[in-house]
Design a protein around this motif. Structure first.
Motif, PDB file in Angstrom:
ATOM      1  N   GLU A  59      14.114 -11.131  18.585  1.00 17.81           N
ATOM      2  CA  GLU A  59      13.649  -9.873  18.781  1.00 17.81           C
ATOM      3  C   GLU A  59      14.341  -9.245  19.555  1.00 17.81           C
ATOM      4  O   GLU A  59      14.768  -7.869  19.550  1.00 17.81           O
ATOM      5  CB  GLU A  59      12.188  -9.972  19.132  1.00 17.81           C
ATOM      6  N   LEU A 107       2.591   0.733  17.641  1.00 18.33           N
ATOM      7  CA  LEU A 107       3.468   0.119  17.117  1.00 18.33           C
ATOM      8  C   LEU A 107       3.080  -1.078  16.257  1.00 18.33           C
ATOM      9  O   LEU A 107       3.263  -1.254  14.941  1.00 18.33           O
ATOM     10  CB  LEU A 107       4.566  -0.275  17.625  1.00 18.33           C
ATOM     11  N   LEU A 108       2.060  -1.786  16.846  1.00 20.57           N
ATOM     12  CA  LEU A 108       1.233  -2.772  16.255  1.00 20.57           C
ATOM     13  C   LEU A 108       0.576  -2.400  14.998  1.00 20.57           C
ATOM     14  O   LEU A 108       0.563  -2.861  13.862  1.00 20.57           O
ATOM     15  CB  LEU A 108       0.477  -3.417  17.255  1.00 20.57           C
ATOM     16  N   TRP A 110       0.816   0.345  13.290  1.00 17.40           N
ATOM     17  CA  TRP A 110       1.903   0.912  12.046  1.00 17.40           C
ATOM     18  C   TRP A 110       2.746  -0.324  11.370  1.00 17.40           C
ATOM     19  O   TRP A 110       2.945  -0.167  10.194  1.00 17.40           O
ATOM     20  CB  TRP A 110       2.839   2.071  12.790  1.00 17.40           C
ATOM     21  N   LEU A 111       3.024  -1.148  12.366  1.00 14.75           N
ATOM     22  CA  LEU A 111       4.164  -2.059  11.786  1.00 14.75           C
ATOM     23  C   LEU A 111       3.670  -3.487  11.629  1.00 14.75           C
ATOM     24  O   LEU A 111       4.342  -4.336  11.073  1.00 14.75           O
ATOM     25  CB  LEU A 111       5.320  -1.926  12.878  1.00 14.75           C
ATOM     26  N   GLY A 112       2.525  -3.679  11.974  1.00 21.75           N
ATOM     27  CA  GLY A 112       1.621  -5.060  11.883  1.00 21.75           C
ATOM     28  C   GLY A 112       2.138  -5.909  12.886  1.00 21.75           C
ATOM     29  O   GLY A 112       2.549  -5.735  14.112  1.00 21.75           O
ATOM     30  N   ALA A 116       8.667  -6.560  13.828  1.00 27.07           N
ATOM     31  CA  ALA A 116       9.091  -5.368  13.638  1.00 27.07           C
ATOM     32  C   ALA A 116       8.839  -4.503  15.147  1.00 27.07           C
ATOM     33  O   ALA A 116       9.535  -3.588  15.332  1.00 27.07           O
ATOM     34  CB  ALA A 116       8.627  -4.626  12.378  1.00 27.07           C
ATOM     35  N   PRO A 117       7.442  -4.404  15.493  1.00 26.34           N
ATOM     36  CA  PRO A 117       7.020  -3.589  16.363  1.00 26.34           C
ATOM     37  C   PRO A 117       7.654  -3.838  17.686  1.00 26.34           C
ATOM     38  O   PRO A 117       8.157  -3.040  18.505  1.00 26.34           O
ATOM     39  CB  PRO A 117       5.483  -3.668  16.188  1.00 26.34           C
ATOM     40  N   LYS A 118       8.200  -5.270  17.777  1.00 22.27           N
ATOM     41  CA  LYS A 118       8.633  -5.655  19.018  1.00 22.27           C
ATOM     42  C   LYS A 118      10.141  -5.242  19.175  1.00 22.27           C
ATOM     43  O   LYS A 118      10.788  -4.805  20.231  1.00 22.27           O
ATOM     44  CB  LYS A 118       8.872  -7.272  19.313  1.00 22.27           C
ATOM     45  N   VAL A 120      11.392  -2.534  17.583  1.00 26.12           N
ATOM     46  CA  VAL A 120      11.122  -1.066  17.575  1.00 26.12           C
ATOM     47  C   VAL A 120      10.914  -0.728  19.275  1.00 26.12           C
ATOM     48  O   VAL A 120      11.597   0.168  19.930  1.00 26.12           O
ATOM     49  CB  VAL A 120      10.323  -0.423  16.898  1.00 26.12           C
TER      50      VAL A 120
END
Length: 247
Positions: A59, A107-108, A110-112, A116-118, A120
């Motif tokens: 990440e 972000l969690l 939106w992106l699960g 991905a959220p980490k 971003v």
């Protein structure tokens, strides 16, 4: 410098272990280094510790790379077209001044719960110091070099490669070095907010179970990981500056 850092770290471990024994501190408050290492060994054998470390490192790597690329490209755009900087500055400042612990839940959503959220979030915190460092370097290039480029009729690409980029390297790497520590913080925040893997996830699990040894172990591993990224950035800074100084 690395050897002195390792020596200082060993000294801290000695003082830590000696203080725990001398003052008879209970394990639930502050376990000694041996107890923490024993807990890390247990996590390695029974809780896929290496997998969690790999997840966090992955990440950080991709988030840092994304933020680095975006920062350099935006700095180039802002240096060439100042009007774009004036238009983008409000959004950039909003992203940077907003508490990252408040951005992470969005972000969690939106992106699960995946990486991905980490990634971003890490890219967001990495972007600003890289962009400002690169932009500062581009703006303070020696004017005589730019005049020489005009005389030699260098193309924009040639001017960037041979004059602007080497001049911007010191401030770019200064920003990137700061970004390495911010990237680690962002990764932990993202994993604390919601994750099922990673060192931040183990840290959260240790806190929920009142497992002080696990919490301290994860803090140590995260600190060592941040140190590793810092040393890697410093290595590339020295290699790159040496290369361009020879050109």
């Amino acid at each position: 410098m690395l050897k002195r850092g390792v020596a200082g770290l060993l000294l801290i471990f000695v003082l830590w272990g000696g203080g725990v024994l001398l003052f008879d501190v209970p394990d639930y408050l502050l376990p000694g280094p041996v107890a923490v290492l024993d807990r890390l060994g247990f996590l390695y054998a029974n809780a896929r510790l290496m997998t969690h470390i790999y997840v966090t490192l992955t990440e950080i790597f991709w988030g840092f790379l994304l933020g680095l690329g975006a920062g350099v490209l935006c700095a180039l755009l802002f240096a060439r077209l100042p009007v774009t900087e004036r238009l983008a500055t409000p959004l950039i400042l909003l992203l940077q001044t907003a508490p990252k612990i408040a951005i992470a839940p969005l972000l969690l959503l939106w992106l699960g719960l995946g990486p991905a959220p980490k990634i971003v979030l890490i890219a967001i915190v990495t972007f600003f110091p890289v962009m400002t460092g690169m932009l500062s370097g581009l703006r303070f290039v020696n004017k005589s070099y730019l005049d020489l480029a005009k005389v030699l009729k260098l193309t924009a690409w040639q001017r960037f490669v041979h004059i602007e980029f080497p001049a911007a390297l010191p401030t770019l790497f200064a920003g990137a070095t700061v970004a390495t520590t911010l990237a680690m913080t962002a990764a932990v925040i993202g994993e604390l907010m919601g994750a099922n893997e990673g060192m931040g996830y183990l840290l959260s699990a240790g806190q929920e179970n009142a497992d002080t040894a696990t919490v301290i172990g994860m803090v140590l591993l995260l600190s060592l990981t941040g140190w590793l990224f810092y040393e890697v950035a410093e290595h590339f800074r020295r290699r790159t500056e040496a290369r361009f100084s020879e050109v």
